[in-house]
Write a protein that holds these residues in place. Structure first.
Motif, mmCIF file in Angstrom:
data_model
loop_
_atom_site.group_PDB
_atom_site.id
_atom_site.type_symbol
_atom_site.label_atom_id
_atom_site.label_comp_id
_atom_site.label_asym_id
_atom_site.label_seq_id
_atom_site.Cartn_x
_atom_site.Cartn_y
_atom_site.Cartn_z
ATOM 1 N N ALA A 40 0.846 -1.207 0.000
ATOM 2 C CA ALA A 40 0.000 0.000 0.000
ATOM 3 C C ALA A 40 0.881 1.256 0.000
ATOM 4 N N VAL A 41 1.954 1.225 0.785
ATOM 5 C CA VAL A 41 2.842 2.389 0.862
ATOM 6 C C VAL A 41 3.588 2.572 -0.473
ATOM 7 N N ASN A 42 3.977 1.470 -1.110
ATOM 8 C CA ASN A 42 4.617 1.583 -2.437
ATOM 9 C C ASN A 42 3.706 2.345 -3.389
ATOM 10 N N ARG A 43 2.435 1.970 -3.364
ATOM 11 C CA ARG A 43 1.460 2.614 -4.261
ATOM 12 C C ARG A 43 1.310 4.098 -3.906
ATOM 13 N N ALA A 44 1.246 4.377 -2.606
ATOM 14 C CA ALA A 44 1.117 5.765 -2.153
ATOM 15 C C ALA A 44 2.290 6.596 -2.668
ATOM 16 N N GLY A 45 3.465 6.000 -2.637
ATOM 17 C CA GLY A 45 4.677 6.694 -3.072
ATOM 18 C C GLY A 45 4.580 7.149 -4.517
ATOM 19 N N VAL A 46 3.946 6.343 -5.335
ATOM 20 C CA VAL A 46 3.808 6.688 -6.756
ATOM 21 C C VAL A 46 2.991 7.979 -6.888
ATOM 22 N N TYR A 47 1.912 8.095 -6.096
ATOM 23 C CA TYR A 47 1.060 9.281 -6.190
ATOM 24 C C TYR A 47 1.734 10.529 -5.637
ATOM 25 N N LEU A 48 2.604 10.342 -4.651
ATOM 26 C CA LEU A 48 3.173 11.513 -3.977
ATOM 27 C C LEU A 48 4.430 12.037 -4.657
ATOM 28 N N ARG A 72 7.640 6.358 7.756
ATOM 29 C CA ARG A 72 8.990 5.773 7.746
ATOM 30 C C ARG A 72 9.543 5.685 6.313
ATOM 31 N N ARG A 73 8.697 5.245 5.401
ATOM 32 C CA ARG A 73 9.181 4.998 4.050
ATOM 33 C C ARG A 73 9.138 6.234 3.159
ATOM 34 N N LEU A 74 8.109 7.093 3.346
ATOM 35 C CA LEU A 74 7.945 8.211 2.415
ATOM 36 C C LEU A 74 8.338 9.555 3.024
ATOM 37 N N GLN A 75 8.643 9.544 4.336
ATOM 38 C CA GLN A 75 9.071 10.785 5.012
ATOM 39 C C GLN A 75 8.042 11.889 4.869
ATOM 40 N N VAL A 76 6.759 11.529 4.984
ATOM 41 C CA VAL A 76 5.702 12.539 4.862
ATOM 42 C C VAL A 76 4.970 12.673 6.197
ATOM 43 N N PRO A 77 4.469 13.897 6.497
ATOM 44 C CA PRO A 77 3.657 14.022 7.710
ATOM 45 C C PRO A 77 2.320 13.293 7.553
ATOM 46 N N VAL A 78 1.888 12.664 8.618
ATOM 47 C CA VAL A 78 0.661 11.861 8.557
ATOM 48 C C VAL A 78 -0.228 12.212 9.749
ATOM 49 N N SER A 111 -14.595 8.617 11.050
ATOM 50 C CA SER A 111 -14.277 8.683 9.619
ATOM 51 C C SER A 111 -15.480 9.070 8.762
ATOM 52 N N LEU A 112 -16.673 9.012 9.340
ATOM 53 C CA LEU A 112 -17.860 9.362 8.564
ATOM 54 C C LEU A 112 -18.149 10.861 8.611
ATOM 55 N N VAL A 113 -17.549 11.548 9.568
ATOM 56 C CA VAL A 113 -17.683 13.019 9.658
ATOM 57 C C VAL A 113 -16.328 13.577 10.075
ATOM 58 N N LEU A 114 -15.412 13.616 9.140
ATOM 59 C CA LEU A 114 -14.037 13.995 9.466
ATOM 60 C C LEU A 114 -13.946 15.476 9.831
ATOM 61 N N PRO A 115 -13.166 15.791 10.862
ATOM 62 C CA PRO A 115 -13.089 17.190 11.306
ATOM 63 C C PRO A 115 -12.053 18.001 10.515
ATOM 64 N N PHE A 116 -12.088 17.880 9.200
ATOM 65 C CA PHE A 116 -11.124 18.612 8.367
ATOM 66 C C PHE A 116 -11.875 19.353 7.271
ATOM 67 N N ALA A 117 -11.290 20.489 6.891
ATOM 68 C CA ALA A 117 -11.846 21.225 5.756
ATOM 69 C C ALA A 117 -11.649 20.379 4.494
ATOM 70 N N GLY A 118 -12.415 20.685 3.462
ATOM 71 C CA GLY A 118 -12.240 19.997 2.189
ATOM 72 C C GLY A 118 -10.893 20.348 1.562
ATOM 73 N N GLU A 119 -10.448 19.493 0.646
ATOM 74 C CA GLU A 119 -9.231 19.750 -0.150
ATOM 75 C C GLU A 119 -8.009 19.995 0.736
ATOM 76 N N PHE A 120 -7.805 19.179 1.721
ATOM 77 C CA PHE A 120 -6.722 19.400 2.683
ATOM 78 C C PHE A 120 -5.555 18.437 2.489
ATOM 79 N N PHE A 121 -5.855 17.197 2.091
ATOM 80 C CA PHE A 121 -4.819 16.148 2.056
ATOM 81 C C PHE A 121 -4.432 15.767 0.624
ATOM 82 N N ASP A 122 -3.189 15.299 0.503
ATOM 83 C CA ASP A 122 -2.712 14.799 -0.791
ATOM 84 C C ASP A 122 -3.001 13.307 -0.939
ATOM 85 N N LEU A 123 -3.127 12.643 0.212
ATOM 86 C CA LEU A 123 -3.326 11.193 0.202
ATOM 87 C C LEU A 123 -4.242 10.835 1.361
ATOM 88 N N ALA A 124 -5.204 9.956 1.095
ATOM 89 C CA ALA A 124 -6.030 9.418 2.191
ATOM 90 C C ALA A 124 -5.969 7.903 2.098
#
Ligand SMILES: C[S@@+](CC[C@H](N)C(=O)[O-])C[C@H]1O[C@@H](n2cnc3c(N)ncnc32)[C@H](O)[C@@H]1O
Length: 237
Positions: A40-48, A72-78, A111-124
């Motif tokens: 899954a992380v390998n795939r995420a890396g391709v998108y990022l 650990r693998r992609l050095q991205v904040p999560v 997860s059904l009502v996430l406390p984040f504004a829209g268009e915030f993350f690069d990867l979910a």
């Protein structure tokens, strides 16, 4: 087929198994779950690859295995989110032990009502969590809402084995042996009876592709893992 349990019941169930969750995950899957998360992380890396100032959300993060692997693998904040406090407490301990608390933020959220504004993350990402939501479409829609345009959703979930004979052997293990082993080790019978039932009820590979497309993801695809015991599914906003 039994109705889906509501959120409160699911929350309570994971609270009860939290102390043994990691051990049982690795034991009952012969540690193949770790291998699946790495894929899954390998795939995420391709998108990022081509994105700057990336931030990732791992929903239904539980004890934070995928969040830690992503960082650990992609050095991205999560941001690792889950609505089950005892699971998150374990997750936070692991994040601290791995000395990743500067980069991984653990938060309690539905997860059904996430406390984040829209268009915030690069990867979910969500590993073995989508199946547990009361409403799969709503979960996918929330993932899409919080993603930036061009951001990717990655779903790792149990699915349907596709190889005859292997499928029958696995189904026998999954439905007749695993629930007893899980109940015996965790001391909590219902959670490990719920596991195969919830997988049977969850959409199979192609059906999930259709659902992801219906909520508006594009470039949706999937890859079977271990002959389809699990599948990695993805889509782009
Ligand atoms: C099987 S565990 C998966 C944990 C982790 N992602 C992993 O790969 O091991 C499912 C998790 O989903 C969480 N969960 C289920 N429904 C949820 C909801 N509506 N909101 C947030 N978390 C939820 C549970 O609390 C549990 O921690």
């Amino acid at each position: 087929m039994k109705a889906r349990p509501d959120g409160k019941t699911v929350q309570q169930m994971f609270a009860e198994i939290a102390p043994r969750y990691d051990f049982l995950n690795h034991f009952l899957s012969a540690s193949i779950d770790r291998h699946w998360r790495r894929i899954a992380v390998n795939r995420a890396g391709v998108y990022l690859e081509d994105r700057a100032n990336v931030i990732c959300l791992d929903l239904c993060s539980g004890t934070a295995d995928l969040a830690i692997e992503l960082n650990r693998r992609l050095q991205v904040p999560v941001i690792a989110s889950d609505f089950c406090h005892p699971m998150l407490v374990r997750g936070l301990e692991k994040v601290r032990t791995a000395q990743r608390d500067a980069a991984i933020t653990v938060i309690e959220a539905d997860s059904l009502v996430l406390p984040f504004a829209g268009e915030f993350f690069d990867l979910a990402t969500v590993a073995f969590g989508l199946r547990n939501l009361e409403d799969t479409d709503q979960g996918l829609a929330e993932m899409k809402r919080v993603l930036k345009k061009g951001g990717a959703a990655i779903v790792l979930e149990f699915s349907r084995p596709v190889v005859p004979v292997f499928r029958e052997v696995f189904e026998f293990y999954f439905h007749n042996i695993l629930p007893h082993l899980g109940a015996w080790i965790s001391g909590q019978g219902s959670a490990y009876r719920y596991l195969p039932t919830s997988v049977r009820r969850f959409p199979a590979q192609r059906e999930l592709v259709t659902m992801m497309e219906s909520v508006g993801f594009t470039d949706v695809g999937y890859r079977n893992l271990s002959g389809g015991i699990a599948a990695l599914q993805w889509g782009v906003k």
